[in-house]
Design a protein around this motif. Structure first.
Motif, PDB file in Angstrom:
ATOM      1  N   TRP A  10       2.443  -6.277 -11.663  1.00 44.98           N
ATOM      2  CA  TRP A  10       2.419  -7.739 -11.772  1.00 44.98           C
ATOM      3  C   TRP A  10       2.077  -8.131 -13.204  1.00 44.98           C
ATOM      4  N   ARG A  13       4.579 -13.220 -15.618  1.00 44.39           N
ATOM      5  CA  ARG A  13       5.619 -13.978 -14.924  1.00 44.39           C
ATOM      6  C   ARG A  13       5.404 -14.021 -13.413  1.00 44.39           C
ATOM      7  N   THR A  14       4.302 -13.487 -12.949  1.00 39.76           N
ATOM      8  CA  THR A  14       3.994 -13.526 -11.521  1.00 39.76           C
ATOM      9  C   THR A  14       3.797 -14.967 -11.057  1.00 39.76           C
ATOM     10  N   ASN A  15       4.474 -15.304  -9.964  1.00 37.66           N
ATOM     11  CA  ASN A  15       4.269 -16.605  -9.334  1.00 37.66           C
ATOM     12  C   ASN A  15       3.051 -16.481  -8.416  1.00 37.66           C
ATOM     13  N   ILE A  16       1.947 -17.061  -8.825  1.00 35.02           N
ATOM     14  CA  ILE A  16       0.701 -16.899  -8.092  1.00 35.02           C
ATOM     15  C   ILE A  16       0.811 -17.462  -6.675  1.00 35.02           C
ATOM     16  N   GLY A  17       1.526 -18.558  -6.507  1.00 35.76           N
ATOM     17  CA  GLY A  17       1.707 -19.113  -5.175  1.00 35.76           C
ATOM     18  C   GLY A  17       2.431 -18.159  -4.244  1.00 35.76           C
ATOM     19  N   ASP A  18       3.507 -17.545  -4.740  1.00 30.98           N
ATOM     20  CA  ASP A  18       4.256 -16.583  -3.926  1.00 30.98           C
ATOM     21  C   ASP A  18       3.413 -15.343  -3.625  1.00 30.98           C
ATOM     22  N   SER A  52      -4.171 -13.734 -16.871  1.00 36.27           N
ATOM     23  CA  SER A  52      -3.213 -13.572 -15.776  1.00 36.27           C
ATOM     24  C   SER A  52      -3.648 -12.456 -14.836  1.00 36.27           C
ATOM     25  N   THR A  59      -6.461 -13.752  -6.610  1.00 35.33           N
ATOM     26  CA  THR A  59      -5.611 -14.272  -5.536  1.00 35.33           C
ATOM     27  C   THR A  59      -5.502 -13.280  -4.394  1.00 35.33           C
ATOM     28  N   SER A 216      15.899 -10.957 -13.803  1.00 37.02           N
ATOM     29  CA  SER A 216      16.298 -12.363 -13.826  1.00 37.02           C
ATOM     30  C   SER A 216      17.735 -12.492 -14.309  1.00 37.02           C
ATOM     31  N   TYR A 228      10.703  -8.684 -12.996  1.00 39.99           N
ATOM     32  CA  TYR A 228       9.452  -9.151 -12.415  1.00 39.99           C
ATOM     33  C   TYR A 228       9.297  -8.535 -11.034  1.00 39.99           C
ATOM     34  N   SER A 230       9.187  -8.552  -7.264  1.00 42.28           N
ATOM     35  CA  SER A 230       9.784  -9.418  -6.259  1.00 42.28           C
ATOM     36  C   SER A 230       8.911  -9.428  -5.006  1.00 42.28           C
TER      37      SER A 230
END
Length: 246
Positions: A10, A13-18, A52, A59, A216, A228, A230
């Motif tokens: 990770w 570019r990690t989407n913390i919400g996802d 990050s 999280t 991407s 990134y 997935s």
């Protein structure tokens, strides 16, 4: 059989919400989220900045999952030889439940016993220390505080043709694993568990990095594609191995 799955790599570019949704959707402690720590590659793909990295670990832990740091290169050597890290990395080390040290095999050649440095580090930080093993002929002797991860490819994502058997202490397996072959790999190990040793077989974990990444799409010709982790692929892995989780 399987205690958990480690997802590594990770980064910024990690989407913390996802990530939070992935962790909350899985059974507590069935996932280990691991970040790679480097003193020289901060901010590159797979190597998050310190802020990050802290948010990623926080999280996952808040969602009830396991967390780990994998120290690489100079950071790993500093930990093993001096038990120290700079003030930026120390909070990450203190937050982690396990610490992996990614170092060349040659580092162990001068140590007697072979994994003395890892044993001393585990005692100093009061956490298990994971070392990579590349010999498929068998696991090293059990060393207090040290856990072994078989990764024949040394992080290059290549599937090993031969792997060490299950054993009486917890070990991990890595190398080319992902949603397409995680089930098959564990199914191949299952016959080994039927051969009863003197003591019961211990649970294992599997670790993956390259097999859970996506690239991407190129949006501008002057901006190269980037990869990134997935969360979709991670969820697919968990669906594929759910039958093996203890």
């Amino acid at each position: 059989m399987l205690s958990h799955v480690t997802f590594t790599g990770w980064d910024d570019r990690t989407n913390i919400g996802d990530l939070g949704l992935l962790c909350r959707d899985q059974r507590p402690a069935s996932i280990e989220i691991a970040v790679l720590l480097s003193l020289d590659r901060v901010g590159e793909e797979r190597y998050p900045g310190f802020e990050s990295a802290a948010e990623i670990l926080r999280t996952a832990k808040y969602a009830g999952q396991r967390i780990a740091v994998h120290a690489c290169g100079r950071a790993a050597r500093e930990l093993l030889l001096h038990h120290t890290l700079g003030p930026e990395l120390r909070p990450l080390l203190e937050a982690a439940e396990r610490v992996q040290v990614n170092v060349p095999e040659t580092l162990w050649d001068d140590a007697r016993p072979r994994y003395r440095f890892a044993h001393e580090l585990a005692a100093a930080i009061e956490r298990p220390v994971i070392v990579q093993v590349r010999d498929p002929e068998g696991w090293p002797e059990r060393v207090e505080g040290v856990q072994y991860l078989f990764d024949r490819s040394a992080g290059r994502g290549q599937v090993a043709e031969q792997v060490p058997p299950l054993t009486t202490f917890s070990v991990g397996y890595a190398g080319g694993l992902g949603p397409d072959n995680a089930h098959t790999f564990l199914d191949k190990l299952r016959p080994m568990s039927r051969v009863q040793p003197i003591a019961p077989i211990a649970p294992i974990w599997i670790d993956m990095k390259n097999g859970i990444r996506e690239t991407s799409p190129r949006t501008k010709m002057d901006i190269p594609p980037w990869s990134y982790v997935s969360v979709t692929k991670c969820a697919q892995v968990m669906d594929a191995v759910r039958w093996a989780l203890m």
